[in-house]
Design an enzyme around this catalytic site. Structure first.
Site, PDB file in Angstrom:
ATOM      1  N   SER A  39       0.849  -1.191   0.000  1.00 22.25           N
ATOM      2  CA  SER A  39       0.000   0.000   0.000  1.00 22.25           C
ATOM      3  C   SER A  39       0.884   1.241   0.000  1.00 22.25           C
ATOM      4  O   SER A  39       1.669   1.426  -0.928  1.00 22.25           O
ATOM      5  CB  SER A  39      -0.961  -0.033   1.201  1.00 22.25           C
ATOM      6  OG  SER A  39      -1.873   1.039   1.146  1.00 22.25           O
ATOM      7  N   THR A  40       0.792   2.071   1.036  1.00 18.63           N
ATOM      8  CA  THR A  40       1.544   3.325   1.071  1.00 18.63           C
ATOM      9  C   THR A  40       3.045   3.067   0.907  1.00 18.63           C
ATOM     10  O   THR A  40       3.636   2.294   1.654  1.00 18.63           O
ATOM     11  CB  THR A  40       1.297   4.065   2.398  1.00 18.63           C
ATOM     12  OG1 THR A  40      -0.101   4.172   2.620  1.00 18.63           O
ATOM     13  CG2 THR A  40       1.922   5.447   2.368  1.00 18.63           C
ATOM     14  N   HIS A  95      -2.637  -0.983  -3.327  1.00 24.17           N
ATOM     15  CA  HIS A  95      -3.771  -0.085  -3.085  1.00 24.17           C
ATOM     16  C   HIS A  95      -3.592   1.179  -3.915  1.00 24.17           C
ATOM     17  O   HIS A  95      -2.671   1.959  -3.687  1.00 24.17           O
ATOM     18  CB  HIS A  95      -3.863   0.285  -1.604  1.00 24.17           C
ATOM     19  CG  HIS A  95      -4.212  -0.865  -0.720  1.00 24.17           C
ATOM     20  ND1 HIS A  95      -3.916  -0.883   0.625  1.00 24.17           N
ATOM     21  CD2 HIS A  95      -4.843  -2.046  -0.979  1.00 24.17           C
ATOM     22  CE1 HIS A  95      -4.349  -2.014   1.155  1.00 24.17           C
ATOM     23  NE2 HIS A  95      -4.910  -2.739   0.193  1.00 24.17           N
ATOM     24  N   MET A 135       0.002   1.086   5.165  1.00 24.07           N
ATOM     25  CA  MET A 135      -0.754   1.465   6.352  1.00 24.07           C
ATOM     26  C   MET A 135      -1.855   0.454   6.623  1.00 24.07           C
ATOM     27  O   MET A 135      -2.467  -0.072   5.691  1.00 24.07           O
ATOM     28  CB  MET A 135      -1.372   2.854   6.121  1.00 24.07           C
ATOM     29  CG  MET A 135      -2.174   3.396   7.280  1.00 24.07           C
ATOM     30  SD  MET A 135      -1.115   4.080   8.549  1.00 24.07           S
ATOM     31  CE  MET A 135      -2.348   4.890   9.579  1.00 24.07           C
ATOM     32  N   ASP A 182      -4.427  -4.743   6.025  1.00 25.74           N
ATOM     33  CA  ASP A 182      -4.891  -5.551   4.897  1.00 25.74           C
ATOM     34  C   ASP A 182      -3.787  -6.506   4.450  1.00 25.74           C
ATOM     35  O   ASP A 182      -2.651  -6.087   4.218  1.00 25.74           O
ATOM     36  CB  ASP A 182      -5.313  -4.645   3.737  1.00 25.74           C
ATOM     37  CG  ASP A 182      -5.970  -5.421   2.604  1.00 25.74           C
ATOM     38  OD1 ASP A 182      -6.641  -6.429   2.902  1.00 25.74           O
ATOM     39  OD2 ASP A 182      -5.819  -5.014   1.438  1.00 25.74           O
TER      40      ASP A 182
END
Length: 365
Positions: free
Chosen positions: A186-187, A212, A305, A308
């Site tokens: 993600s991030t 993401h 973050m 997930d």
């Protein structure tokens, strides 16, 4: 001393500066400490204001946002959120911003801007809170602490999209030795994926990826990586085969699952509810890998973050897959890997530069 996240907004639109300031200041954990109408003004204020997070437009006078971002990352690494109308079209410059170190993208329309910014205030707030936890050393190649409020949206598990593996499925006994690699991030993941995939040779195991990212961006992100990598990288389409030398990235706004067609691996690209507040969800992909690949898979969870993918990685490990988490030292945000480690879903913790070797080792079983 205040533990609020200190934010600076850099945008040539007075309306944007005003509306974004008002919207995010409603959150008790965030303080807007300054605004600037262009990057030149911002640079003059940075040292004295010392913001934790910057919200930056791309199209601005005197210096564009991309040039500003690169200069910030070279001189004073600070988490940057891009808030731009260019993002609406999935512009190449936006992908360059992600590659240069931007931690999030907020798409603003050219029409109905005031209403959009007010409606999107929760997304902007959550992006700021995620950015405030970023590892600035990894970004620039410590952010001041701040309380992160819980997202109020319902948080569904992978059960909403795919049933858990049965004991037989989890064993991975399907009469094939084909290896696959599943990556979730993600991030900070755009930079991490580039670092990993560009180091793989053309002969590498088939790879399925959830990053993401909003709709419209994944196709361009995949296209950019395809031009940099020896392997083929593309946005996944329903029914695509997972084959050696190919990496498939889940489309923004869709879930992607591994499936079996005879002795071949394929992917299913489907609609469905948000899982862990994400679509695509890493947990959905990892659970499908536990069901249909079992011990023939390698699961890798990298910077991001939240949590997930943590439960899905544990399911992969329980199904016989080897599992890897990115080490905190190289993560932009040590959230998803940390949670996977805490749940006991990780065999090995590796810094980013050792993950390509782990992928190639998995191909040898």
């Amino acid at each position: 001393m205040s533990n609020k996240i200190k934010v600076m907004i850099v945008d040539d639109s007075a309306l944007v500066r005003q509306v974004v300031s008002q919207a995010i200041s409603r959150d008790p954990g965030i303080e807007v400490i300054g605004t600037a109408q262009d990057p030149v003004f911002a640079l003059a204020k940075l040292n004295s204001l010392a913001p934790d997070v910057l919200v930056v437009d791309i199209e601005m006078p005197r210096m564009d946002g991309l040039t500003f971002l690169k200069r910030i990352m070279a001189e004073r690494p600070t988490p940057v959120i891009i808030c731009s109308s260019l993002a609406e079209k999935g512009a190449q410059v936006t992908m360059e911003a992600l590659s240069a170190g931007a931690v999030a993208i907020i798409t603003k329309p050219k029409m109905g801007l005031k209403n959009f910014l007010e409606d999107a205030s929760n997304d902007i707030v959550q992006a700021i809170k995620a950015a405030a936890r970023a590892n600035v050393r990894a970004l620039g190649r410590a952010v001041s602490p701040a309380a992160v409020a819980a997202d109020v949206r319902p948080k569904l598990s992978a059960d909403a999209v795919i049933a858990p593996a049965s004991a037989h499925q989890g064993a991975g006994m399907y009469g094939t030795t084909d290896r696959i690699v599943a990556i979730g991030t993600s991030t900070g993941g755009t930079q991490a994926l580039e670092a990993v995939l560009t180091r793989l040779p053309a002969v590498s195991p088939g790879i399925v990826i959830v990053q993401h990212m909003p709709e419209r961006f994944t196709a361009m992100f995949a296209e950019r990586l395809n031009g940099l990598c020896k392997i083929e990288v593309r946005e996944a389409r329903h029914g695509d085969r997972v084959i050696p030398g190919r990496a498939l990235i889940a489309p923004g706004g869709k879930h992607m699952m591994l499936a079996r067609s005879g002795a071949q691996y394929t992917v299913e690209v489907v609609d469905g509810p948000l899982v862990n507040r994400h679509r695509p969800s890493v947990d959905v992909l990892f659970r499908s890998c536990a069901k249909f690949a079992g011990r023939n898979a390698l699961g890798v969870i990298m910077t991001g973050m939240g949590d997930d993918g943590a439960r899905g990685l544990k399911e992969m490990r329980e199904a016989g897959a080897r599992t890897v988490a990115e080490d905190e030292s190289t993560c932009v945000v040590f959230g998803m890997p940390k949670e996977a480690i805490r749940l006991g879903g990780v065999d090995e913790i590796l810094p980013l530069d050792r993950i390509p070797a782990a992928i190639l080792q998995s191909a040898r079983g």
